[in-house]
Write a protein that holds these residues in place. Structure first.
Motif, PDB file in Angstrom:
ATOM      1  N   VAL A  32     -39.296   5.404  32.819  1.00 45.33           N
ATOM      2  CA  VAL A  32     -39.325   5.576  31.366  1.00 45.33           C
ATOM      3  C   VAL A  32     -40.679   6.125  30.943  1.00 45.33           C
ATOM      4  O   VAL A  32     -41.722   5.717  31.454  1.00 45.33           O
ATOM      5  CB  VAL A  32     -39.050   4.227  30.661  1.00 45.33           C
ATOM      6  CG1 VAL A  32     -39.173   4.359  29.150  1.00 45.33           C
ATOM      7  CG2 VAL A  32     -37.662   3.713  31.044  1.00 45.33           C
ATOM      8  N   GLY A  51     -42.912   7.557  27.230  1.00 42.85           N
ATOM      9  CA  GLY A  51     -42.913   7.520  25.770  1.00 42.85           C
ATOM     10  C   GLY A  51     -44.093   8.289  25.226  1.00 42.85           C
ATOM     11  O   GLY A  51     -45.148   8.374  25.862  1.00 42.85           O
ATOM     12  N   HIS A  57     -30.869  14.821  27.271  1.00 39.67           N
ATOM     13  CA  HIS A  57     -31.602  13.903  28.152  1.00 39.67           C
ATOM     14  C   HIS A  57     -30.601  13.240  29.092  1.00 39.67           C
ATOM     15  O   HIS A  57     -29.537  12.786  28.637  1.00 39.67           O
ATOM     16  CB  HIS A  57     -32.319  12.825  27.331  1.00 39.67           C
ATOM     17  CG  HIS A  57     -33.335  13.385  26.383  1.00 39.67           C
ATOM     18  ND1 HIS A  57     -34.607  13.689  26.773  1.00 39.67           N
ATOM     19  CD2 HIS A  57     -33.240  13.710  25.072  1.00 39.67           C
ATOM     20  CE1 HIS A  57     -35.263  14.176  25.733  1.00 39.67           C
ATOM     21  NE2 HIS A  57     -34.457  14.202  24.690  1.00 39.67           N
ATOM     22  N   GLN A 102     -32.006   9.226  24.757  1.00 41.29           N
ATOM     23  CA  GLN A 102     -33.341   9.155  24.168  1.00 41.29           C
ATOM     24  C   GLN A 102     -33.304   8.213  22.970  1.00 41.29           C
ATOM     25  O   GLN A 102     -32.275   8.086  22.305  1.00 41.29           O
ATOM     26  CB  GLN A 102     -33.786  10.542  23.708  1.00 41.29           C
ATOM     27  CG  GLN A 102     -35.212  10.593  23.191  1.00 41.29           C
ATOM     28  CD  GLN A 102     -35.619  11.986  22.749  1.00 41.29           C
ATOM     29  OE1 GLN A 102     -34.874  12.662  22.048  1.00 41.29           O
ATOM     30  NE2 GLN A 102     -36.802  12.417  23.177  1.00 41.29           N
ATOM     31  N   LYS A 103     -34.442   7.586  22.726  1.00 44.07           N
ATOM     32  CA  LYS A 103     -34.609   6.761  21.534  1.00 44.07           C
ATOM     33  C   LYS A 103     -35.802   7.306  20.763  1.00 44.07           C
ATOM     34  O   LYS A 103     -36.831   7.646  21.351  1.00 44.07           O
ATOM     35  CB  LYS A 103     -34.826   5.312  21.920  1.00 44.07           C
ATOM     36  CG  LYS A 103     -33.574   4.709  22.561  1.00 44.07           C
ATOM     37  CD  LYS A 103     -33.758   3.279  22.941  1.00 44.07           C
ATOM     38  CE  LYS A 103     -32.539   2.615  23.512  1.00 44.07           C
ATOM     39  NZ  LYS A 103     -31.587   3.365  24.235  1.00 44.07           N
ATOM     40  N   LEU A 104     -35.640   7.421  19.446  1.00 44.62           N
ATOM     41  CA  LEU A 104     -36.703   7.870  18.569  1.00 44.62           C
ATOM     42  C   LEU A 104     -36.960   6.778  17.539  1.00 44.62           C
ATOM     43  O   LEU A 104     -36.018   6.183  17.013  1.00 44.62           O
ATOM     44  CB  LEU A 104     -36.302   9.150  17.824  1.00 44.62           C
ATOM     45  CG  LEU A 104     -35.820  10.330  18.661  1.00 44.62           C
ATOM     46  CD1 LEU A 104     -35.331  11.446  17.746  1.00 44.62           C
ATOM     47  CD2 LEU A 104     -36.933  10.821  19.571  1.00 44.62           C
ATOM     48  N   GLN A 151     -30.760   6.602  18.225  1.00 51.03           N
ATOM     49  CA  GLN A 151     -30.340   6.530  19.617  1.00 51.03           C
ATOM     50  C   GLN A 151     -29.474   7.743  19.913  1.00 51.03           C
ATOM     51  O   GLN A 151     -28.506   8.004  19.211  1.00 51.03           O
ATOM     52  CB  GLN A 151     -29.557   5.250  19.880  1.00 51.03           C
ATOM     53  CG  GLN A 151     -30.416   4.005  19.734  1.00 51.03           C
ATOM     54  CD  GLN A 151     -29.701   2.777  20.237  1.00 51.03           C
ATOM     55  OE1 GLN A 151     -29.489   2.628  21.436  1.00 51.03           O
ATOM     56  NE2 GLN A 151     -29.319   1.908  19.326  1.00 51.03           N
ATOM     57  N   ALA A 162     -41.011   8.912  20.873  1.00 50.13           N
ATOM     58  CA  ALA A 162     -39.861   9.328  21.678  1.00 50.13           C
ATOM     59  C   ALA A 162     -39.913   8.577  23.005  1.00 50.13           C
ATOM     60  O   ALA A 162     -40.952   8.560  23.665  1.00 50.13           O
ATOM     61  CB  ALA A 162     -39.898  10.834  21.918  1.00 50.13           C
ATOM     62  N   GLN A 181     -37.716   8.071  26.674  1.00 47.13           N
ATOM     63  CA  GLN A 181     -36.643   8.589  27.508  1.00 47.13           C
ATOM     64  C   GLN A 181     -36.885   8.219  28.967  1.00 47.13           C
ATOM     65  O   GLN A 181     -37.994   7.919  29.352  1.00 47.13           O
ATOM     66  CB  GLN A 181     -36.509  10.107  27.361  1.00 47.13           C
ATOM     67  CG  GLN A 181     -37.785  10.887  27.564  1.00 47.13           C
ATOM     68  CD  GLN A 181     -38.698  10.876  26.353  1.00 47.13           C
ATOM     69  OE1 GLN A 181     -38.259  11.056  25.230  1.00 47.13           O
ATOM     70  NE2 GLN A 181     -39.983  10.648  26.567  1.00 47.13           N
ATOM     71  N   GLU A 182     -35.819   8.251  29.742  1.00 46.41           N
ATOM     72  CA  GLU A 182     -35.881   7.893  31.158  1.00 46.41           C
ATOM     73  C   GLU A 182     -35.572   9.115  32.014  1.00 46.41           C
ATOM     74  O   GLU A 182     -34.682   9.896  31.696  1.00 46.41           O
ATOM     75  CB  GLU A 182     -34.870   6.784  31.449  1.00 46.41           C
ATOM     76  CG  GLU A 182     -34.907   6.277  32.868  1.00 46.41           C
ATOM     77  CD  GLU A 182     -33.959   5.112  33.092  1.00 46.41           C
ATOM     78  OE1 GLU A 182     -33.901   4.635  34.234  1.00 46.41           O
ATOM     79  OE2 GLU A 182     -33.271   4.697  32.151  1.00 46.41           O
ATOM     80  N   ASN A 221     -36.610  14.334  32.737  1.00 41.67           N
ATOM     81  CA  ASN A 221     -36.151  13.539  31.599  1.00 41.67           C
ATOM     82  C   ASN A 221     -35.583  14.370  30.448  1.00 41.67           C
ATOM     83  O   ASN A 221     -35.152  13.818  29.448  1.00 41.67           O
ATOM     84  CB  ASN A 221     -37.266  12.628  31.080  1.00 41.67           C
ATOM     85  CG  ASN A 221     -38.441  13.387  30.509  1.00 41.67           C
ATOM     86  OD1 ASN A 221     -38.366  14.576  30.241  1.00 41.67           O
ATOM     87  ND2 ASN A 221     -39.551  12.698  30.320  1.00 41.67           N
ATOM     88  N   VAL A 222     -35.602  15.706  30.588  1.00 38.53           N
ATOM     89  CA  VAL A 222     -35.081  16.561  29.520  1.00 38.53           C
ATOM     90  C   VAL A 222     -34.575  17.877  30.101  1.00 38.53           C
ATOM     91  O   VAL A 222     -35.099  18.361  31.106  1.00 38.53           O
ATOM     92  CB  VAL A 222     -36.161  16.831  28.442  1.00 38.53           C
ATOM     93  CG1 VAL A 222     -37.336  17.600  29.009  1.00 38.53           C
ATOM     94  CG2 VAL A 222     -35.586  17.531  27.222  1.00 38.53           C
TER      95      VAL A 222
END
Length: 156
Positions: A62, A64, A80, A84-86, A112, A133, A135-136, A142-143
């Motif tokens: 993960v 960030g 992603h 992803q979480k923002l 989410q 942001a 993401q894993e 990761n993108v």
């Protein structure tokens, strides 16, 4: 000034700045200890600044970052592999899933995004926006960056 560097290189640089390997325990990276990175014009439009908070390491895949968008700035379309979480921390922005209407996002909003969903996010045309942001990575990635958000898409 725009720095063009693939996200994996950016993450590697951040790992070198913070030291990805550390003994079990608690590690604090002081605010301002890492340089801000200009968002690549390959992956965004307008002025974007990325401030890494933490990077993938041997314990977790993960990462960030704070991402700051000037008015009118936005990320290109992307997905992603693990979603992803923002978390919006300031300003007003938009997020849009491919084929759907864009949504307004404001401070305190949590977004989410499911794995593999094509989307973009950024500032509104008149106000900047900053979010965290998270993401894993899967196999170090990761993108998946895609085409730029056109001015017509952004305006709708």
């Amino acid at each position: 000034m725009t720095i063009k560097r693939p996200i994996q290189v950016t993450l590697l640089l951040a790992m070198l700045c913070t030291g990805s390997a550390f003994a079990d325990g608690v590690k604090v990276t002081a605010n301002g200890a890492q340089p801000s990175l200009a968002g690549s014009s390959d992956y965004s439009s307008g002025a974007v600044v990325v401030d890494m908070l933490f990077v993938a390491n041997e314990y977790s895949q993960v990462s960030g970052a704070y991402v700051t968008f000037a008015p009118g700035a936005r990320a290109a379309w992307h997905t992603h592999p693990r979603g992803q979480k923002l978390i919006v921390t300031s300003g007003t922005g938009w997020v849009q899933e491919w084929g759907k209407d864009k949504q307004v996002i404001k401070p305190g909003d949590a977004v989410q995004i499911a794995p593999g969903i094509k989307h973009w996010h950024g500032a509104t045309s008149t106000q900047g926006m900053r979010h965290i942001a998270i993401q894993e990575a899967v196999e170090g990635k990761n993108v998946e960056w895609m085409e730029q958000v056109s001015d017509d898409q952004y305006a709708k």
